[in-house]
Design a protein around this motif. Structure first.
Motif, PDB file in Angstrom:
ATOM      1  N   THR A 168     -32.969  21.050  10.655  1.00  0.00           N
ATOM      2  CA  THR A 168     -31.663  20.529  11.059  1.00  0.00           C
ATOM      3  C   THR A 168     -31.128  19.560  10.010  1.00  0.00           C
ATOM      4  O   THR A 168     -29.938  19.581   9.671  1.00  0.00           O
ATOM      5  N   ALA A 169     -32.013  18.719   9.479  1.00  0.00           N
ATOM      6  CA  ALA A 169     -31.605  17.802   8.415  1.00  0.00           C
ATOM      7  C   ALA A 169     -31.188  18.562   7.157  1.00  0.00           C
ATOM      8  O   ALA A 169     -30.197  18.212   6.501  1.00  0.00           O
ATOM      9  N   ARG A 170     -31.921  19.630   6.826  1.00  0.00           N
ATOM     10  CA  ARG A 170     -31.560  20.445   5.660  1.00  0.00           C
ATOM     11  C   ARG A 170     -30.194  21.091   5.830  1.00  0.00           C
ATOM     12  O   ARG A 170     -29.391  21.145   4.891  1.00  0.00           O
ATOM     13  N   ILE A 171     -29.923  21.596   7.024  1.00  0.00           N
ATOM     14  CA  ILE A 171     -28.618  22.213   7.281  1.00  0.00           C
ATOM     15  C   ILE A 171     -27.510  21.174   7.167  1.00  0.00           C
ATOM     16  O   ILE A 171     -26.416  21.459   6.662  1.00  0.00           O
ATOM     17  N   GLY A 172     -27.794  19.944   7.612  1.00  0.00           N
ATOM     18  CA  GLY A 172     -26.815  18.878   7.471  1.00  0.00           C
ATOM     19  C   GLY A 172     -26.485  18.592   6.020  1.00  0.00           C
ATOM     20  O   GLY A 172     -25.321  18.325   5.671  1.00  0.00           O
ATOM     21  N   GLU A 173     -27.501  18.686   5.156  1.00  0.00           N
ATOM     22  CA  GLU A 173     -27.287  18.450   3.725  1.00  0.00           C
ATOM     23  C   GLU A 173     -26.677  19.664   3.036  1.00  0.00           C
ATOM     24  O   GLU A 173     -25.898  19.515   2.083  1.00  0.00           O
ATOM     25  N   GLU A 174     -27.058  20.869   3.498  1.00  0.00           N
ATOM     26  CA  GLU A 174     -26.597  22.113   2.878  1.00  0.00           C
ATOM     27  C   GLU A 174     -26.103  23.073   3.962  1.00  0.00           C
ATOM     28  O   GLU A 174     -26.818  23.990   4.361  1.00  0.00           O
TER      29      GLU A 174
ATOM     30  N   PRO B 210     -33.232  28.692   9.289  1.00  0.00           N
ATOM     31  CA  PRO B 210     -32.001  27.914   9.458  1.00  0.00           C
ATOM     32  C   PRO B 210     -30.989  28.603  10.369  1.00  0.00           C
ATOM     33  O   PRO B 210     -30.345  27.948  11.203  1.00  0.00           O
ATOM     34  N   HIS B 211     -30.852  29.903  10.237  1.00  0.00           N
ATOM     35  CA  HIS B 211     -29.895  30.605  11.091  1.00  0.00           C
ATOM     36  C   HIS B 211     -30.380  30.674  12.537  1.00  0.00           C
ATOM     37  O   HIS B 211     -29.568  30.655  13.475  1.00  0.00           O
ATOM     38  N   PHE B 212     -31.696  30.730  12.731  1.00  0.00           N
ATOM     39  CA  PHE B 212     -32.182  30.700  14.109  1.00  0.00           C
ATOM     40  C   PHE B 212     -31.920  29.333  14.732  1.00  0.00           C
ATOM     41  O   PHE B 212     -31.559  29.240  15.918  1.00  0.00           O
ATOM     42  N   ALA B 213     -32.099  28.279  13.947  1.00  0.00           N
ATOM     43  CA  ALA B 213     -31.771  26.944  14.458  1.00  0.00           C
ATOM     44  C   ALA B 213     -30.287  26.863  14.817  1.00  0.00           C
ATOM     45  O   ALA B 213     -29.908  26.234  15.811  1.00  0.00           O
TER      46      ALA B 213
END
Length: 385
Positions: free
Chosen positions: A191-197, A282-285
């Motif tokens: 979730t943090a990675r998606i927030g950054e990217e 990431p897409h599953f999240a």
């Protein structure tokens, strides 16, 4: 206890996994091991799930040291077990690890523990102690867990319920530690990675636009005990609920032909149903985030969805994760089509019922399980910080 002074090389921990769920739950532990100078992680994958495993390895930036690539179409469990046992044994003979770490209940985990036992290498079991008390539900996972539990040196239980199950089986209480579930660590990380990217999870944008204004139900299904009549019931339920104009279904369809054949035959072409390829992590999240309800026979989703406040309807007769049911975040609905439709409709139409599940406390952890596991390993080996 295997004593290893701080003057010697780091303790070599052979971490073994082969499926997408195992990779998700172990990559935070591998990261934590790599960050601790007292410990040396060596990663071996069996590739029990090749494509879905590789997706997780890529996002987590993990390059396996050993890759057995064991999966073949329609491989029997006994054939898979044989190739896993000999392959993992050969890796252990080469690596000479101080300890072997496995996770959960797969054939890879069970064979990894058994191969280590044959070599008298201590085994650390992440997500230990889950029990359904029915050897055929989940099948063969329930027995795999029990075999690992009879071998493990450290039992790293995700919850007090799991730890209590081990103590009831006369496992030495000093060997049992409640750590929380590493899947929550993984969810926080991604979730943090998606927030950054944000681009990491923008592949669902077209579907989100297509289903704008509809109430999304996310579906996953792959359990062996549901093959056949169970899958047919699940497909019938999805077909029925998708007739509602306010509902859309997003279903990443597992690669197993026992799942694909049924779902493609029954659901392909329905306007409100998107049968899509398995999603990377990431897409599953992102799917968990956009879904209003998760319908699943997966174990991990029972833990992940409540962390985001999403009710989980579990298409199984029993679960080795009773904490979610007890807390009210999950409900067992089986594979009878009428029952599934009734339970989904209740959540869609009864705001109170929905809120009761969505707001229930998630019992599976705080996102710090991996750090606890690493510290327990170092203490067990006898390495000072």
């Amino acid at each position: 206890m295997n004593q290893l002074s701080a003057k010697h090389r780091p303790a070599r921990i052979l971490t073994i996994f082969g499926t997408r769920p195992e990779a998700i739950k172990l990559f935070p532990v591998v990261h934590a091991l790599a960050a601790d100078p007292r410990l040396e992680p060596v990663v071996c994958v069996s590739a029990q799930h090749r494509q879905m495993l590789d997706q997780v390895l890529e996002i987590a930036s993990i390059v396996p040291d050993h890759d057995l690539d064991v999966m073949k179409p329609d491989q029997s469990l006994d054939a898979l077990t044989a190739v896993l046992l000999t392959g993992l044994g050969s890796v252990m003979d080469e690596v000479q690890p101080d300890r072997v770490m496995v996770q959960g209940d797969t054939a890879t985990a069970m064979c990894g523990a058994l191969a280590a036992y044959y070599r008298k290498i201590p085994v650390d079991h992440v997500e230990a102690g889950l029990r359904s008390y029915n050897i055929y539900h989940p099948w063969p996972e329930e027995v795999n867990r029990k075999i690992i539990g009879s071998i493990a040196s450290l039992h790293l239980a995700p919850t007090e319920t799991a730890a209590g199950a081990l103590r009831k089986e006369n496992v030495d209480p000093a060997r049992v530690h409640v750590t929380g579930n590493t899947v929550i660590d993984a969810l926080h990380w991604v979730t943090a990675r998606i927030g950054e990217e944000p681009a990491l999870a923008n592949g669902l944008a077209e579907l989100e636009a297509r289903f704008a204004g509809k109430r999304v139900i996310g579906v996953t299904s792959h359990r062996r005990e549901n093959f056949g009549d169970g899958m047919a019931g699940i497909a019938e339920a999805i077909r029925t609920i998708a007739q509602r104009p306010d509902v859309a279904v997003i279903f990443p369809v597992h690669l197993n032909p026992n799942v694909r054949k049924v779902m493609n035959a029954e659901l392909a072409g329905l306007d409100n149903v998107a049968l899509i390829e398995p999603l990377d992590y990431p897409h599953f999240a992102r799917l968990l985030d956009v879904a209003e309800i998760m319908l699943t026979d997966s174990g991990g989703v029972q833990e992940e969805a409540p962390a985001l406040g999403k009710p989980v309807l579990v298409m199984r007769e029993t679960t080795e994760r009773p904490e979610g049911v007890a807390a009210g975040t999950a409900k067992l609905v089986g594979t009878d089509a009428a029952t599934i439709v009734t339970e989904i409709s209740t959540l869609l139409d009864d705001k109170g019922a929905y809120e009761a599940m969505a707001r229930a406390h998630n019992p599976f952890g705080d996102g710090k399980a991996s750090a606890r596991i690493v510290e327990l390993l170092a203490n067990e080996i006898g390495i000072e910080a």
